[in-house]
Each structure stands twice: as structure tokens, then as C-alpha cells.
Write a protein that holds these residues in place. Sequence first.
Motif, PDB file in Angstrom:
ATOM      1  N   ARG A  58       0.843  -1.209   0.000  1.00 52.51           N
ATOM      2  CA  ARG A  58       0.000   0.000   0.000  1.00 52.51           C
ATOM      3  C   ARG A  58       0.870   1.248   0.000  1.00 52.51           C
ATOM      4  NH1 ARG A  58      -3.334  -3.068   3.472  1.00 52.51           N
ATOM      5  NH2 ARG A  58      -2.284  -2.223   5.321  1.00 52.51           N
ATOM      6  N   ALA A  59       1.922   1.243   0.828  1.00 50.16           N
ATOM      7  CA  ALA A  59       2.799   2.408   0.897  1.00 50.16           C
ATOM      8  C   ALA A  59       3.527   2.626  -0.428  1.00 50.16           C
ATOM      9  CB  ALA A  59       3.817   2.218   2.030  1.00 50.16           C
ATOM     10  N   VAL A  60       4.015   1.545  -1.039  1.00 51.02           N
ATOM     11  CA  VAL A  60       4.702   1.665  -2.328  1.00 51.02           C
ATOM     12  C   VAL A  60       3.748   2.168  -3.387  1.00 51.02           C
ATOM     13  CG1 VAL A  60       5.866   0.387  -4.158  1.00 51.02           C
ATOM     14  CG2 VAL A  60       6.422  -0.087  -1.774  1.00 51.02           C
ATOM     15  N   SER A  61       2.530   1.659  -3.372  1.00 49.61           N
ATOM     16  CA  SER A  61       1.534   2.057  -4.371  1.00 49.61           C
ATOM     17  C   SER A  61       1.206   3.534  -4.272  1.00 49.61           C
ATOM     18  CB  SER A  61       0.264   1.214  -4.182  1.00 49.61           C
ATOM     19  OG  SER A  61      -0.720   1.567  -5.117  1.00 49.61           O
ATOM     20  N   ARG A  62       1.161   4.053  -3.050  1.00 45.67           N
ATOM     21  CA  ARG A  62       0.860   5.479  -2.876  1.00 45.67           C
ATOM     22  C   ARG A  62       2.002   6.351  -3.368  1.00 45.67           C
ATOM     23  NH1 ARG A  62      -1.425   3.797   2.180  1.00 45.67           N
ATOM     24  NH2 ARG A  62       0.536   4.313   3.233  1.00 45.67           N
ATOM     25  N   GLY A  63       3.192   5.747  -3.525  1.00 45.03           N
ATOM     26  CA  GLY A  63       4.346   6.519  -3.970  1.00 45.03           C
ATOM     27  C   GLY A  63       4.273   6.884  -5.432  1.00 45.03           C
ATOM     28  N   GLY A  64       3.320   6.351  -6.164  1.00 41.97           N
ATOM     29  CA  GLY A  64       3.184   6.704  -7.576  1.00 41.97           C
ATOM     30  C   GLY A  64       3.771   5.674  -8.497  1.00 41.97           C
ATOM     31  N   PRO A  65       3.500   5.778  -9.788  1.00 39.22           N
ATOM     32  CA  PRO A  65       3.974   4.778 -10.747  1.00 39.22           C
ATOM     33  C   PRO A  65       5.489   4.796 -10.877  1.00 39.22           C
ATOM     34  CG  PRO A  65       3.060   6.668 -11.896  1.00 39.22           C
ATOM     35  CD  PRO A  65       2.770   6.871 -10.449  1.00 39.22           C
ATOM     36  N   SER A  66       6.033   3.661 -11.222  1.00 41.80           N
ATOM     37  CA  SER A  66       7.469   3.534 -11.451  1.00 41.80           C
ATOM     38  C   SER A  66       7.711   2.472 -12.503  1.00 41.80           C
ATOM     39  CB  SER A  66       8.174   3.156 -10.147  1.00 41.80           C
ATOM     40  OG  SER A  66       9.553   3.013 -10.362  1.00 41.80           O
ATOM     41  N   ARG A  67       8.903   2.488 -13.109  1.00 37.41           N
ATOM     42  CA  ARG A  67       9.232   1.531 -14.156  1.00 37.41           C
ATOM     43  C   ARG A  67       9.258   0.121 -13.578  1.00 37.41           C
ATOM     44  NH1 ARG A  67      14.029  -0.647 -15.710  1.00 37.41           N
ATOM     45  NH2 ARG A  67      15.162   0.687 -14.267  1.00 37.41           N
ATOM     46  N   ARG A  68       8.738  -0.839 -14.312  1.00 31.63           N
ATOM     47  CA  ARG A  68       8.703  -2.228 -13.853  1.00 31.63           C
ATOM     48  C   ARG A  68      10.119  -2.768 -13.688  1.00 31.63           C
ATOM     49  NH1 ARG A  68       3.854  -4.718 -13.963  1.00 31.63           N
ATOM     50  NH2 ARG A  68       2.236  -3.877 -15.327  1.00 31.63           N
ATOM     51  N   GLY A  69      10.302  -3.565 -12.609  1.00 28.54           N
ATOM     52  CA  GLY A  69      11.537  -4.302 -12.422  1.00 28.54           C
ATOM     53  C   GLY A  69      12.742  -3.440 -12.116  1.00 28.54           C
ATOM     54  N   ASP A  70      12.537  -2.162 -11.700  1.00 26.38           N
ATOM     55  CA  ASP A  70      13.721  -1.335 -11.450  1.00 26.38           C
ATOM     56  C   ASP A  70      14.419  -1.770 -10.192  1.00 26.38           C
ATOM     57  OD1 ASP A  70      11.945  -0.496  -9.516  1.00 26.38           O
ATOM     58  OD2 ASP A  70      12.460   1.617  -9.723  1.00 26.38           O
TER      59      ASP A  70
END
Length: 501
Positions: free
Chosen positions: A489-501
Amino acid sequence: MFKHAQLESVKAWMGDPAHRALPLRSRIQRAVRELILNGALDAGKPLPASRALAKSLEVSRDTVEAAYAQLHAEGFIERRVGSGSFVSESATSSARRRPAVAAGDRHATPLSRRGTLIFQSGGLREFSVPRPFAPGVPETRRFPLQTWERLQRQVLKEYDSQALAHSAPNGMERLRRAIADYVNLERGAQATAERVLVLTSSQQALTLCANVLMDAGDAICIEDPVYHGARKAFDAAGLCCVPVPLDDQGMVVERLDTLGRGAKAVFMTPSHQFPTGATLSLDRRLAAIEWAQRKQAWILEDDYDSEFHYAGKPTACVQGLDRHGRTLYIGTFTKSLFPGLRIAYMVLPAQLVEPMTVARTLLDGQTATISQLTLARFMEGGHFGAHVRAMREVYADRRDALVRLVRRHLGEYVEPRVPAGGMQLPCLFVRDLPESQTVEMARRAGVDLLGLSALHASNAHRAGFLMGFAAYSPREMEIGVRKLAGVLRAVSRGGPSRRGD
């Protein structure tokens, strides 16, 4: 008194897992010594009174006194009656002569090419104190310790001081015979005691194969994704790893002819592919054997946890189907029994037994004699088979429990891929989340995961992580999953990011 930063440095040194084997007094002594050698404490600098430091570190005063006594004996501090303890002049002179190492200088250390490759690999991370969901860790709380202890006493009584002597480099004959009987019966192998080489780990087996069978620059075909320990062993030996794609039937073996031109070997985990859990189909096993015979290449078959298959009988191992003698079969008791046993083995083609045994003597020479003889009795008495059968039921139940928990609490973020066997569950992101950040935040929250992206050779994959389930009770897994849900949930609230970074 120490400055706050100095006190925190001592606490950090004491709490480092790498130093936990040392007694408290030694940890304190070495932490203070590092402050002196690093120049953080100047000559003549007074050390905290033993009573005050003991209170700050929450240890006994006697423990601090013992640490100070050792520092004094080594010449790092001076003790003045009525005045206290002070950093000695000779110690700080040594510190000034000690060359400073910048953070980046360690990469410039003069190493051999192979040494550089080994160093750059970063080694392998072992989950020494496993927390949910460290993969590949077996349940040890249910291991029959009393039976093992009884059998070990029998070994000592029967062999007396001979049990304390060196083992033969290829392993004790009694254990090699027990291993051959087991893999022939349970895995459909073609093994004899003479062709079994007892080792300390499957990683040692992979290192031997990479260095004895191939030269630097030779090509080896590997699964994509692949077990990271194998990839690092091959990279460290200077081999050229050629990734071969997978589907739901395991490695796409027909691609070996086009991708693996000139390859000297192929590495595969056919029973439960790591990390996907896929089982290599029979026709592909036969095709791999035909390819190896035609190309005069080797098959390195890592059968690391084939005992734990939950849907029907496991397929016969590749080695048992190979009539040409091109397959090296690797097995380990680390997963089926307990990690501290440190016993693994290879079943070798006859012509490789002597070269591999000689090469093994240059690594560590032997495996502990008492452990080998105890394990042999454990297998001969039927205890190994009984333990595996019991754990198979436990692990199947835990796999199903984890799948339910993931779907209930994490379904918004990940999709579980339920394996037919093994000890870990792959979970793929269904949302665009940063994999490395998720794994790191989970670690800080008390949950150990293995990211999937680093196991792939290409970027054409979905990010996610691997969750081990074998060593954790349903209650422990539920607590871990709830923590992981908070992380996601916390990561998701951080906004989109590139997959697999």
C-alpha cells in the motif's frame, strides 16, 4: 563520555549479525578499537567510565571492564589509577599510518580476472536467521532431533576415533551407497556408489562443473529466468551464459540448436524450475539428452528440491533417462533436511569421477565424517523417507495456505503462480510497482523476499517476487502477509514507477 555518533557506532558494531558469535566483551573491545584505528578517538582522549558505558550499552559493568582490560593489554588504551582510561599515543600513531580507503577504492583492488568476476558477483546472500518469506528454507522445528542424536551416538560407538578422522575425498562409502540406492529408487536415476561424489553444497557442485568441464569464454546455456547461484558460479568462472526462454513446460529445449551453437553444457532445474516452479516435460527431457549427445555437451541437472512434489509422482530425473552418460546430477540435503548439515552430492558419468574428485580436494578436501555416517544411518533406517513424506504434506498445506492469504490480502497488487511442487511461490505484479523498492521496504518491515527481475536475462518479463513458505506456520505467514500488504500500500501510494527497477 563518547559523543552520540561514537556511542551509536559501538552499538551498531555490537548489533551487527556478523559479530553475534563473539562474546559481548569482545564486541565492545573491537568496536572501541575500530574507533581508535579509524581516528575517531585521538591520543589522550578519555574513555567513558566503565559504569557509565555499561549503563549506555545496557550490559554489566564487568563486561565493559573486561573489554577495557583487553584494550589495555593490546596497548590501545592506558589506565591511570584514580583518573580513568585514555587512548594511548602508540595506538593513534598506528592509526595515522593506517591507509585510508575511500569508498570507491575497493573496486580498484588488484585482483585476478577471475577474482574480479567473483568479487563483482556480490556473492550469495544466505538467510541465516530466516523470516517470512525467505525462499528455499526448510522447516527445521519438526526435524527428528532425538533420532538424529541417537544415530550419531551409535556412529561414535561403532567407529570410535575413526569417526574423527578424515573422510575419503569422494565421501564415505556407506553414505555414497545410501545416496545411490535412494536416487535410483525415488528419482529413477542410474547411480552406483562409485559414481557418487559427496560435497558440502550444490553451489560447490556448480563451481566444480564450471571450472573442470569448461574454460573461460566457453558458452553454457541456462534457463531464463535462472537460479542466481548458478549464474554467479558460471560468471565467476568466466563462462558465457546463453539464456534459453521458458514456457509452462519448462525450458524451450528446441531453441538449444539455434541459441546454443558451440555451447559446452546446459544447466537446468527440470523437476521444479527455479524460480517459476515449472516441470520440464518428458519429451523435452529426451530432446535435451539427444542434443547433448549430438553436440557432445554436458547436462547439469540441479534437482534441488524434487522430494517436494505435490501433484502426482515427480517425473524421472534426466540422468536416469540418459543412456549416453552426458548428465551430471546434483542433489542436496540442505532443503530436504536442514541447512546446517552441509551435505550435497553429484552423480557423475564414470569418466568424470576421478577428475572431479581430484578437483574437489583443492576446494575443501572432504565433508565431515561424523555427519556423513549419521546421515547414512538416517537413510538406511528409513528415517529420511519418513521425514520427507511428513514434510511433503506439511509443505503442501502451507503452500495452499499462503496462496489463500496472498489472494485475500495482496490480490490487488500481485498474482500468485501456484507451483506443482517446491518450497516457494512466485508472485507477479498486476500493477506497475517498483520491484527493488518493494523488496527493500519489505526487508525493513521484517519480511524477506527475493525479487524476480535479477533472475532474468532480458527485460521481457513481469516484475514480482518469490515467497518461501516451507519454514513458516500459517500464523507466521498471516502476520508476514499483513506486513507485506502494508508495504505494498505504501509503495503504491508513492506513484507509478518503471517495472523491475
